[in-house]
Design an enzyme around this catalytic site. Structure first.
Site, mmCIF file in Angstrom:
data_model
loop_
_atom_site.group_PDB
_atom_site.id
_atom_site.type_symbol
_atom_site.label_atom_id
_atom_site.label_comp_id
_atom_site.label_asym_id
_atom_site.label_seq_id
_atom_site.Cartn_x
_atom_site.Cartn_y
_atom_site.Cartn_z
ATOM 1 N N GLU A 34 0.838 -1.191 0.000
ATOM 2 C CA GLU A 34 0.000 0.000 0.000
ATOM 3 C C GLU A 34 0.874 1.244 0.000
ATOM 4 O OE1 GLU A 34 -4.159 -0.899 2.252
ATOM 5 O OE2 GLU A 34 -2.475 -0.389 3.552
ATOM 6 N N CYS A 35 0.638 2.141 -0.931
ATOM 7 C CA CYS A 35 1.304 3.446 -0.990
ATOM 8 C C CYS A 35 2.831 3.280 -0.922
ATOM 9 C CB CYS A 35 0.777 4.367 0.106
ATOM 10 S SG CYS A 35 1.070 6.122 -0.258
#
Length: 439
Positions: A328-329
């Site tokens: 994520e990210c």
């Protein structure tokens, strides 16, 4: 035992909500009370400070991203076996997105839903009696959101306090706190918000300074009297993000820190085991785990060290050959081919996906996201609808040739297009998943 609760709100970000919230949390904890913090909306940094101040886990309560049943379950969990819950508003009290009533993501949604009073923090620097007009506007704007009291922040003098406080009390609102300007109480920030709790060498000393401020400058007994019972309707965890495996290898160090507390807590509640490892210490995910999760964080600050972590890189490649990995990210950035840091230096990353990102070419990407998955992945099954939030400055400089992971819309339902990538057992996105959307 059901807790009493109060919301700490303000007209805008930067008014001092976080310092007041942490000061109250820490001061009441030092008095021997069981106190928990909560944060409206998707900010994942402040709950870490709430946890540090109280020794009890903080949580996000997000009326847009979380279906009502999950929102109620998490609120009830915070209130259980607790004396007080202090709920900190994000941004301004009424700030959210245009959405169905009660689903805007604002702290005002939570005030209406749970009938909670609001303690309004006003930064009165540069004004005096005009603060009463602001307070009156808040008190009358929405009859279902009740202002219970006011804290005056960044006062310049006793005269300043008297002018502001007398005007506010004349409209019928009690002033329960008056804080003089003191830059040493400010929490340091960086591009994604506050510097995280775990990065402070003297964290507890700073929290205790905020508690000392609260004891000196607030009438804490009055604040506690203003709080009302937090008694959510029945809820459940059907819409929580389900554990992606029985044993989850979780990257956890200074580069990988942004995992929502409620996500990890539910995974454990559902029976999964979380096995942390540190890429910065050149550790690989445990081969006995079923899935590997790289959360967000600040890999751009540690890109050189990650690029040199040969055991980590080899272990991730070995894991990806047979088992799922999701990023994520910041974790998504590390899964790519390369990452350019703020100085313009490019570092080789894992290469498990084909994209490249740059922090030198900065542009803020911010907002709620709703994703429909194009394929099975650790976030859920193909076709599942996931709600989350995106907040980053990194830009994609190369897209690679991997398949998109999801079709994305913003918080208003406007299509954004394909997002994230998948290749074999590996997937990643820029957005942080918060919950599954109700069917």
């Amino acid at each position: 035992m059901t807790a009493r609760a109060i919301i700490i709100g303000a007209p805008r970000s930067g008014s001092g909500k976080t310092s007041v919230t942490i000061g109250i949390l820490r001061a009441l904890t030092r008095r021997g009370l069981k106190v928990r913090g909560a944060k409206s909306g998707p900010d994942y940094i402040d709950p870490g400070f709430h946890t540090a101040a109280t020794g009890l886990s903080g949580v996000n309560l997000d009326s847009w991203a979380m279906p009502p049943s999950l929102l109620n379950a998490l609120a009830a969990q915070q209130a259980d076996d607790t004396d007080f819950v202090i709920l900190e508003s994000a941004m301004g009290l009424f700030d959210g997105i245009p959405a169905a009533p009660g689903r805007t993501g604002s702290a005002a949604d939570l005030a209406r839903l749970y009938g909670l009073p609001v303690l309004l923090v006003l930064d009165v620097s540069g004004q005096s009696t005009t603060a009463a007009a602001v307070a009156k506007g808040f008190a009358t704007y929405d009859p279902d959101v009740r202002m219970a009291g006011v804290v005056l922040n960044r006062l310049g003098s006793e005269r300043h306090r008297k002018l502001s406080g007398d005007a506010i009390e004349a409209i019928g609102l009690p002033v329960v706190g008056a804080i003089l300007r003191d830059p040493t109480l400010n929490l340091p920030e960086r591009h994604l918000g506050l510097v995280q709790a775990g990065e402070y060498d003297d964290l507890m000393a700073h929290l205790d300074r905020l508690a000392d401020m609260a004891e000196k400058s607030l009438d804490l007994d009055a604040v506690m009297r203003l709080a009302t019972p937090l008694a959510p309707a029945a809820g459940g965890f059907a819409d929580a993000l389900q554990p992606p495996g029985q044993r989850i290898a979780l990257a956890e160090d200074g580069a990988f820190t942004f995992l929502y507390p409620h996500v990890a807590a539910y995974w454990r509640k559902a029976g999964a085991e979380i096995v942390p490892f540190s890429p910065l210490a050149d550790e690989a995910p445990d081969d006995s785990c079923d899935v590997c999760w790289l959360p967000g964080g600040y890999p751009e600050l540690h890109a050189g060290k990650l690029a040199a972590a040969e055991t980590f890189k080899a272990g991730m490649a070995r894991f990806a050959a047979t088992k799922p990995i999701h990023g994520e990210c910041g974790g998504f950035m590390v899964l790519g081919e390369a990452l350019e840091d703020a100085s313009g230096e490019t570092h080789r990353m894992l290469g498990l996906l084909g994209h490249a990102t740059s922090f030198a070419k900065r542009k803020m990407n911010l907002g709620y996201r709703e994703a429909r998955l194009r394929a099975d992945c650790p976030l859920g099954a193909q076709g599942a609808l996931i709600r989350g939030h995106e907040f980053h400055y990194a830009q994609m400089t190369a897209t690679g040739n991997d398949e998109p992971l999801a079709d994305l819309a913003d918080g208003l339902g406007n299509p954004i297009g394909a997002s994230g990538y998948r290749r074999g057992h590996v997937s990643g996105t820029f957005f942080h998943a918060i919950a599954r959307a109700s069917a």
